[in-house]
Write a protein that holds these residues in place. Structure first.
Motif, mmCIF file in Angstrom:
data_model
loop_
_atom_site.group_PDB
_atom_site.id
_atom_site.type_symbol
_atom_site.label_atom_id
_atom_site.label_comp_id
_atom_site.label_asym_id
_atom_site.label_seq_id
_atom_site.Cartn_x
_atom_site.Cartn_y
_atom_site.Cartn_z
ATOM 1 N N SER A 15 36.288 29.361 42.973
ATOM 2 C CA SER A 15 36.798 28.807 44.017
ATOM 3 C C SER A 15 37.810 27.576 43.788
ATOM 4 O O SER A 15 38.660 27.286 44.451
ATOM 5 N N LEU A 16 37.621 27.063 42.677
ATOM 6 C CA LEU A 16 38.504 25.836 42.160
ATOM 7 C C LEU A 16 39.728 26.460 41.752
ATOM 8 O O LEU A 16 40.803 25.775 41.286
ATOM 9 N N ARG A 17 39.961 27.838 41.656
ATOM 10 C CA ARG A 17 41.240 28.228 41.162
ATOM 11 C C ARG A 17 41.947 29.077 42.008
ATOM 12 O O ARG A 17 42.948 29.709 41.719
ATOM 13 N N VAL A 18 41.571 29.278 43.269
ATOM 14 C CA VAL A 18 42.150 30.149 44.530
ATOM 15 C C VAL A 18 43.382 29.815 44.654
ATOM 16 O O VAL A 18 44.280 30.518 44.579
ATOM 17 N N LYS A 19 43.721 28.477 44.636
ATOM 18 C CA LYS A 19 45.402 28.130 45.022
ATOM 19 C C LYS A 19 46.096 28.311 43.717
ATOM 20 O O LYS A 19 47.146 28.854 44.205
ATOM 21 N N ALA A 20 45.731 27.975 42.719
ATOM 22 C CA ALA A 20 46.787 28.433 41.680
ATOM 23 C C ALA A 20 46.861 30.143 41.420
ATOM 24 O O ALA A 20 47.850 30.555 41.334
ATOM 25 N N PHE A 21 45.673 30.711 41.576
ATOM 26 C CA PHE A 21 45.845 32.312 41.640
ATOM 27 C C PHE A 21 46.795 32.614 42.717
ATOM 28 O O PHE A 21 47.634 33.478 42.541
ATOM 29 N N GLN A 27 54.397 35.520 42.417
ATOM 30 C CA GLN A 27 55.330 35.873 41.358
ATOM 31 C C GLN A 27 55.533 37.305 41.085
ATOM 32 O O GLN A 27 56.344 37.709 40.278
ATOM 33 N N ILE A 28 54.528 38.025 41.509
ATOM 34 C CA ILE A 28 54.444 39.398 41.122
ATOM 35 C C ILE A 28 54.962 40.334 42.371
ATOM 36 O O ILE A 28 54.678 40.204 43.449
ATOM 37 N N LEU A 44 44.542 40.657 48.773
ATOM 38 C CA LEU A 44 45.826 40.981 48.494
ATOM 39 C C LEU A 44 46.259 41.980 49.224
ATOM 40 O O LEU A 44 45.847 43.180 49.338
ATOM 41 N N LEU A 45 47.619 42.357 49.748
ATOM 42 C CA LEU A 45 48.349 43.442 50.045
ATOM 43 C C LEU A 45 49.314 43.783 48.863
ATOM 44 O O LEU A 45 50.091 42.961 48.396
ATOM 45 N N ALA A 46 49.498 45.169 48.547
ATOM 46 C CA ALA A 46 50.221 45.590 47.580
ATOM 47 C C ALA A 46 51.124 46.791 48.192
ATOM 48 O O ALA A 46 50.547 47.561 49.005
ATOM 49 N N GLU A 47 52.505 46.833 47.618
ATOM 50 C CA GLU A 47 53.367 47.846 48.203
ATOM 51 C C GLU A 47 54.089 48.242 46.692
ATOM 52 O O GLU A 47 54.352 47.555 46.179
ATOM 53 N N ALA A 48 54.022 49.640 46.479
ATOM 54 C CA ALA A 48 54.929 50.096 45.331
ATOM 55 C C ALA A 48 55.185 51.597 45.742
ATOM 56 O O ALA A 48 54.892 52.183 46.481
ATOM 57 N N GLU A 49 56.168 51.794 44.834
ATOM 58 C CA GLU A 49 57.013 53.058 45.056
ATOM 59 C C GLU A 49 56.067 54.492 44.495
ATOM 60 O O GLU A 49 56.392 55.613 44.569
ATOM 61 N N SER A 59 46.276 46.226 37.352
ATOM 62 C CA SER A 59 45.967 45.658 36.073
ATOM 63 C C SER A 59 46.567 44.359 35.833
ATOM 64 O O SER A 59 45.896 43.354 35.247
ATOM 65 N N ARG A 60 47.737 43.936 36.188
ATOM 66 C CA ARG A 60 48.189 42.625 36.239
ATOM 67 C C ARG A 60 47.537 41.631 36.803
ATOM 68 O O ARG A 60 47.275 40.543 36.274
ATOM 69 N N VAL A 61 47.015 41.967 37.841
ATOM 70 C CA VAL A 61 45.938 40.969 38.616
ATOM 71 C C VAL A 61 44.685 40.790 37.744
ATOM 72 O O VAL A 61 44.204 39.509 37.551
#
Length: 94
Positions: A15-21, A27-28, A44-49, A59-61
């Motif tokens: 919970s202390l890292r939520v804002k930084a996350f 940036q992704i 999170l919502l994700a969209e990709a081709e 994987s990045r997350v």
């Protein structure tokens, strides 16, 4: 025919890292913060081709500092789209 992939991810961070996350997620390309809970759960919502690009986003997350877990919760393929969906409900359809 092109297919656009739309998904939601459930991510758990301390919970202390939520804002930084959330700041780092911005940036992704293709990822967008949707909601969070005080206990560190973030949606999170994700969209990709392609499904491969969607898997790479996940994987990045998972590799981000402080991430305890990241799971694909929902995945939808929308055929025929050439570009991401716009979140613009007030747009004039004309």
């Amino acid at each position: 025919m092109s297919v656009w992939h739309i998904a939601s991810l459930l991510v758990h961070v301390p919970s202390l890292r939520v804002k930084a996350f959330i700041d780092a997620v911005g940036q992704i390309p293709g990822l967008e913060y949707a909601a969070r809970h005080d206990d560190g759960r973030v949606i999170l919502l994700a969209e990709a081709e392609s499904a491969q690009l969607l898997a790479e986003q996940l994987s990045r997350v998972e590799a981000m500092p402080g991430v305890l877990s990241a799971r694909l919760v929902y995945h939808h393929c929308e055929p025929g789209l050439q570009q991401p969906l716009e979140n613009d409900i007030d747009a004039d359809p004309a």
